[in-house]
Design an enzyme around this catalytic site. Structure first.
Site, PDB file in Angstrom:
ATOM      1  N   GLY A   1      -9.399  75.987  42.294  1.00 50.66           N
ATOM      2  CA  GLY A   1     -10.267  75.896  43.473  1.00 50.66           C
ATOM      3  C   GLY A   1      -9.908  76.770  44.656  1.00 50.66           C
ATOM      4  O   GLY A   1     -10.779  77.135  45.430  1.00 50.66           O
TER       5      GLY A   1
ATOM      6  N   ARG B   1     -18.820  77.660  41.722  1.00 54.09           N
ATOM      7  CA  ARG B   1     -17.608  78.143  42.393  1.00 54.09           C
ATOM      8  C   ARG B   1     -17.845  79.392  43.232  1.00 54.09           C
ATOM      9  O   ARG B   1     -17.181  79.604  44.231  1.00 54.09           O
ATOM     10  CB  ARG B   1     -16.538  78.531  41.350  1.00 54.09           C
ATOM     11  CG  ARG B   1     -15.728  77.388  40.830  1.00 54.09           C
ATOM     12  CD  ARG B   1     -14.501  77.931  40.097  1.00 54.09           C
ATOM     13  NE  ARG B   1     -13.991  76.967  39.145  1.00 54.09           N
ATOM     14  CZ  ARG B   1     -13.232  75.925  39.460  1.00 54.09           C
ATOM     15  NH1 ARG B   1     -12.899  75.711  40.712  1.00 54.09           N
ATOM     16  NH2 ARG B   1     -12.819  75.083  38.542  1.00 54.09           N
TER      17      ARG B   1
ATOM     18  N   THR C   1      -2.115  65.603  45.298  1.00 52.13           N
ATOM     19  CA  THR C   1      -1.710  66.948  44.883  1.00 52.13           C
ATOM     20  C   THR C   1      -0.717  67.549  45.873  1.00 52.13           C
ATOM     21  O   THR C   1       0.361  68.015  45.484  1.00 52.13           O
ATOM     22  CB  THR C   1      -2.951  67.872  44.783  1.00 52.13           C
ATOM     23  OG1 THR C   1      -3.907  67.253  43.934  1.00 52.13           O
ATOM     24  CG2 THR C   1      -2.575  69.238  44.254  1.00 52.13           C
TER      25      THR C   1
ATOM     26  N   ASP D   1      -8.029  65.592  49.411  1.00 49.17           N
ATOM     27  CA  ASP D   1      -8.818  64.414  49.105  1.00 49.17           C
ATOM     28  C   ASP D   1      -7.891  63.205  49.246  1.00 49.17           C
ATOM     29  O   ASP D   1      -7.599  62.775  50.358  1.00 49.17           O
ATOM     30  CB  ASP D   1      -9.374  64.601  47.690  1.00 49.17           C
ATOM     31  CG  ASP D   1     -10.405  63.576  47.287  1.00 49.17           C
ATOM     32  OD1 ASP D   1     -11.599  63.843  47.447  1.00 49.17           O
ATOM     33  OD2 ASP D   1     -10.010  62.501  46.801  1.00 49.17           O
ATOM     34  N   SER D   2      -7.327  62.699  48.151  1.00 44.88           N
ATOM     35  CA  SER D   2      -6.405  61.554  48.260  1.00 44.88           C
ATOM     36  C   SER D   2      -5.061  61.963  48.868  1.00 44.88           C
ATOM     37  O   SER D   2      -4.354  61.145  49.443  1.00 44.88           O
ATOM     38  CB  SER D   2      -6.157  60.938  46.882  1.00 44.88           C
ATOM     39  OG  SER D   2      -5.360  61.804  46.110  1.00 44.88           O
ATOM     40  N   GLY D   3      -4.704  63.221  48.679  1.00 40.66           N
ATOM     41  CA  GLY D   3      -3.402  63.710  49.147  1.00 40.66           C
ATOM     42  C   GLY D   3      -2.365  63.772  48.035  1.00 40.66           C
ATOM     43  O   GLY D   3      -1.270  64.288  48.243  1.00 40.66           O
TER      44      GLY D   3
ATOM     45  N   GLU E   1      -4.571  75.339  49.429  1.00 39.93           N
ATOM     46  CA  GLU E   1      -5.367  74.413  48.610  1.00 39.93           C
ATOM     47  C   GLU E   1      -6.814  74.410  49.098  1.00 39.93           C
ATOM     48  O   GLU E   1      -7.087  74.620  50.281  1.00 39.93           O
ATOM     49  CB  GLU E   1      -4.704  73.011  48.719  1.00 39.93           C
ATOM     50  CG  GLU E   1      -5.415  71.863  48.065  1.00 39.93           C
ATOM     51  CD  GLU E   1      -5.550  71.928  46.552  1.00 39.93           C
ATOM     52  OE1 GLU E   1      -5.986  72.966  46.051  1.00 39.93           O
ATOM     53  OE2 GLU E   1      -5.292  70.899  45.898  1.00 39.93           O
TER      54      GLU E   1
ATOM     55  N   LYS F   1     -10.993  65.863  53.662  1.00 33.82           N
ATOM     56  CA  LYS F   1     -11.856  64.666  53.682  1.00 33.82           C
ATOM     57  C   LYS F   1     -11.008  63.493  54.182  1.00 33.82           C
ATOM     58  O   LYS F   1     -10.441  62.754  53.352  1.00 33.82           O
ATOM     59  CB  LYS F   1     -12.327  64.333  52.267  1.00 33.82           C
ATOM     60  CG  LYS F   1     -13.367  65.237  51.659  1.00 33.82           C
ATOM     61  CD  LYS F   1     -13.719  64.698  50.259  1.00 33.82           C
ATOM     62  CE  LYS F   1     -14.759  65.524  49.584  1.00 33.82           C
ATOM     63  NZ  LYS F   1     -14.995  65.092  48.176  1.00 33.82           N
TER      64      LYS F   1
ATOM     65  N   ASP G   1     -16.004  73.514  42.601  1.00 32.56           N
ATOM     66  CA  ASP G   1     -16.989  73.451  41.523  1.00 32.56           C
ATOM     67  C   ASP G   1     -17.480  72.030  41.250  1.00 32.56           C
ATOM     68  O   ASP G   1     -16.862  71.053  41.659  1.00 32.56           O
ATOM     69  CB  ASP G   1     -16.358  73.971  40.231  1.00 32.56           C
ATOM     70  CG  ASP G   1     -15.309  72.990  39.694  1.00 32.56           C
ATOM     71  OD1 ASP G   1     -14.378  72.652  40.456  1.00 32.56           O
ATOM     72  OD2 ASP G   1     -15.433  72.542  38.535  1.00 32.56           O
TER      73      ASP G   1
HETATM   74  P1  XMP Z   1      -6.129  65.094  45.888  1.00 33.81           P
HETATM   75  O1  XMP Z   1      -6.763  63.746  45.629  1.00 33.81           O
HETATM   76  O2  XMP Z   1      -4.923  65.314  45.048  1.00 33.81           O
HETATM   77  O3  XMP Z   1      -7.238  66.032  45.313  1.00 33.81           O
HETATM   78  O4  XMP Z   1      -5.949  65.368  47.361  1.00 33.81           O
HETATM   79  C1  XMP Z   1      -7.436  67.321  45.627  1.00 33.81           C
HETATM   80  C2  XMP Z   1      -8.310  67.911  44.532  1.00 33.81           C
HETATM   81  O5  XMP Z   1      -9.480  67.109  44.305  1.00 33.81           O
HETATM   82  C3  XMP Z   1     -10.568  67.943  43.960  1.00 33.81           C
HETATM   83  N1  XMP Z   1     -11.707  67.622  44.852  1.00 33.81           N
HETATM   84  C4  XMP Z   1     -12.868  68.273  44.905  1.00 33.81           C
HETATM   85  N2  XMP Z   1     -13.326  69.338  44.213  1.00 33.81           N
HETATM   86  N3  XMP Z   1     -15.396  69.211  45.382  1.00 33.81           N
HETATM   87  C5  XMP Z   1     -14.600  69.800  44.461  1.00 33.81           C
HETATM   88  O6  XMP Z   1     -15.032  70.765  43.836  1.00 33.81           O
HETATM   89  C6  XMP Z   1     -15.015  68.145  46.120  1.00 33.81           C
HETATM   90  O7  XMP Z   1     -15.767  67.633  46.943  1.00 33.81           O
HETATM   91  C7  XMP Z   1     -13.668  67.648  45.864  1.00 33.81           C
HETATM   92  N4  XMP Z   1     -12.968  66.617  46.384  1.00 33.81           N
HETATM   93  C8  XMP Z   1     -11.766  66.618  45.732  1.00 33.81           C
HETATM   94  C9  XMP Z   1     -10.083  69.345  44.118  1.00 33.81           C
HETATM   95  O8  XMP Z   1      -9.748  69.834  42.841  1.00 33.81           O
HETATM   96  C10 XMP Z   1      -8.839  69.237  44.951  1.00 33.81           C
HETATM   97  O9  XMP Z   1      -7.930  70.271  44.680  1.00 33.81           O
HETATM   98 MG    MG Z   2      -8.047  71.868  43.500  1.00 25.01          MG
END
Ligand code: XMP
Ligand code: MG
Length: 185
Positions: free
Chosen positions: A52, A173, A115, A111-113, A107, A139, A167
């Protein structure tokens, strides 16, 4: 003559962040990063999280004026598809040895954090001089694991977004903007 506005594919609701706004924000982020690392004595290592981040990383790196090296990692995350474990696994490591270097993880979206939390810990354990993070999108409503983000592009609502590297099932993408998806059901 006024140009006709290109219509969006039917499963995309709207453009959230247009090309011009992305360009301006990436330029500003690059200036922040240049300033933050202006005194380091060896190149900064940018580590893009595949897939991404590839477009954000390409744009950001071309705007930086400080010496830097581009590298990548690939991870698999089990947290994104309904499975709430949030487990992260390293699939492909960097080519560079990160020990003794300043590292900036790049990155696409926080999202959740899970990664970024995993990667920050893993890179710090390698004897890096510093590990910081640049995320294009954030987010906040989705955060589960606390992560410290030094460079952030935009905050968005809890919606699925595509474009600029992001994506939906490998589609969209390469859209030059960020668009909101219409959920499937
Ligand atoms: P975490 O939860 O680890 O996730 O913070 C991060 C990864 O979640 C994917 N992600 C998305 N990918 N549209 C996307 O294409 C979205 O709205 C989205 N939200 C989360 C993404 O791979 C990111 O690296
Ligand atoms: Mg990603």
């Amino acid at each position: 003559m006024a140009e006709a506005k290109p219509s969006l594919p039917a499963d995309l609701r709207c453009v959230l962040i247009d090309e011009e706004s992305i360009r301006e924000r990436v330029l500003a982020l690059a200036a922040e990063i240049d300033e933050a690392y202006k005194d380091i004595t060896e190149p900064l290592i940018l580590v893009g999280v595949l897939k991404g981040s590839f477009i954000f990383l390409a744009d950001l790196s071309r705007r930086l004026t400080i010496p830097h090296i581009v590298d990548f990692i690939a991870i698999s995350s089990y947290g994104n598809k309904g499975d709430k474990r949030g487990e992260v696994r390293l699939l492909m490591d960097t080519r560079e040895n990160l020990a003794g270097h300043h590292v900036l993880i790049v990155e696409d979206i926080l999202d959740s954090g899970s990664t970024l939390s995993y990667l920050t810990k893993a890179f710090k354990a390698r004897g890096t001089k510093s590990v910081e993070t640049a995320v294009f999108l954030d987010k906040p409503a989705r955060h589960v694991v606390p992560v410290d983000i030094q460079f952030r592009g935009f905050e968005i609502e809890d919606v699925w977004v595509v474009g600029y590297g992001l994506d939906y099932k490998e589609r969209y993408r390469t859209l030059p903007f960020i668009a909101e998806m219409i959920p499937e059901n």
